[in-house]
Each structure stands twice: as structure tokens, then as C-alpha cells.
Design a protein around this motif. Sequence first.
Motif, PDB file in Angstrom:
ATOM      1  N   VAL A  20     -26.646 -41.968   1.031  1.00  0.00           N
ATOM      2  CA  VAL A  20     -27.853 -41.919   1.860  1.00  0.00           C
ATOM      3  C   VAL A  20     -27.668 -42.895   3.017  1.00  0.00           C
ATOM      4  O   VAL A  20     -26.745 -43.701   3.019  1.00  0.00           O
ATOM      5  CB  VAL A  20     -29.109 -42.306   1.041  1.00  0.00           C
ATOM      6  CG1 VAL A  20     -29.430 -41.242  -0.009  1.00  0.00           C
ATOM      7  CG2 VAL A  20     -28.957 -43.661   0.391  1.00  0.00           C
ATOM      8  N   THR A 119     -32.475 -40.801   5.442  1.00  0.00           N
ATOM      9  CA  THR A 119     -32.474 -40.645   3.995  1.00  0.00           C
ATOM     10  C   THR A 119     -32.477 -42.036   3.353  1.00  0.00           C
ATOM     11  O   THR A 119     -31.708 -42.913   3.752  1.00  0.00           O
ATOM     12  CB  THR A 119     -31.247 -39.845   3.505  1.00  0.00           C
ATOM     13  OG1 THR A 119     -30.054 -40.458   4.001  1.00  0.00           O
ATOM     14  CG2 THR A 119     -31.315 -38.400   3.997  1.00  0.00           C
ATOM     15  N   GLU A 158     -35.371 -37.270   3.625  1.00  0.00           N
ATOM     16  CA  GLU A 158     -35.471 -37.367   2.172  1.00  0.00           C
ATOM     17  C   GLU A 158     -35.733 -38.802   1.757  1.00  0.00           C
ATOM     18  O   GLU A 158     -35.111 -39.731   2.254  1.00  0.00           O
ATOM     19  CB  GLU A 158     -34.172 -36.909   1.504  1.00  0.00           C
ATOM     20  CG  GLU A 158     -34.222 -36.998  -0.012  1.00  0.00           C
ATOM     21  CD  GLU A 158     -32.881 -36.756  -0.695  1.00  0.00           C
ATOM     22  OE1 GLU A 158     -32.903 -36.587  -1.925  1.00  0.00           O
ATOM     23  OE2 GLU A 158     -31.835 -36.759  -0.024  1.00  0.00           O
TER      24      GLU A 158
END
Length: 183
Positions: A20, A119, A158
Motif C-alpha cells: 500500500v 491506499t 482503499e
Amino acid sequence: MGIQRTSLTLVQGDITEQAVDAVVNAANSSLLGGGGVDGAIHRRGGPEILAECRSLRASHYGRGLPTGQAVATTAGRLPARWVIHAVGPVHSGSEDRTELLVSCYRESLRLAGELGARTVAFPAISTGVYRWPIADAARIAAATVRAAVAAAPDAFDEIRFVVFDDRAREAYETALAGGDGGD
């Protein structure tokens, strides 16, 4: 131009393996590593993280990072760009410290947004040695992240919650489904 939707996901696994933009560390105020998630991030991330944390201690946080606050460093050898160190509160049966836990999530997301992280992976902050009950921590995390996403729906692609065991996964599943998580 369509409306961007932020995905809230749940993963049972190792937070140090999450690819991420930003991994949130359940740090202690010293920023110098410790046990649990904090120790794992420092070990897997390598000496670059510790070097930046020492620099932050020397320049801005001589007394340590205050509870509820967050600061970013390199991710070193982790498959992420940044580590956002957030100091969670120790749970107390006699004092309501909920707002400090909420602040960890808010401040981490604020900082992630400033960094341009799309993310973000969160551990279950304060649920290890700081003894926050997992169901309550999951409820707080889910509600706080949902509110941040609602306020800035285009900020993230996300937000991932990464938990270690079945009990935490079940608590987060309930919280993300809108329940209270039990306990």
C-alpha cells in the motif's frame, strides 16, 4: 467525471506485507520501536525507519509523540512508501479515552492525504499491550474511517484494516457490517 468510491477492506494477515502507499504503525510515543505491530514494522522495515524516527525525536518530538497524534517516515524495506506512526491510548476502565483513539485514525488519514497516499493499511490500534477491547476498537475504527471517507470521498482508493487473528477479524467484520461488534 464519475464519483470515486473508497473501498474499505479487511485482511487477516501481516501488516508488514501490505503493498500500500502508507502503512499505519501502532507506535509507542518514543517512536523507537517496541513490541507487537510497532516492533514488527521496525524489524521488517529496517534501520531507515529507526533513523528517521530518531531524527524526529531529536528535532520535533524530544518528549515523544503525543497520544492521538501521527507522524510519517519512510517505509524502509516494507512494500509501502510511508509508515505513519500513530500513538494510541492505553485503555482505561476509569477514564474515557475514546477521542484519543479516534484521533489516531483521523490524524493518520489527514497525514496520508497530505502525502498523497491513495491506499492505507491500518492495524487494530491500541488492542495489543494497550488492552483496548477489540470489538470497541473495531467499532471506533470503522466509524471514524467511514466519517473521514464521507467528508473526503475522493481522497483514497482503499482503506484496509489488517488484523492478526480470528477474534479481531470477526470484530472488524461486525463493525464494518454496521454492527456493534459484541465482546
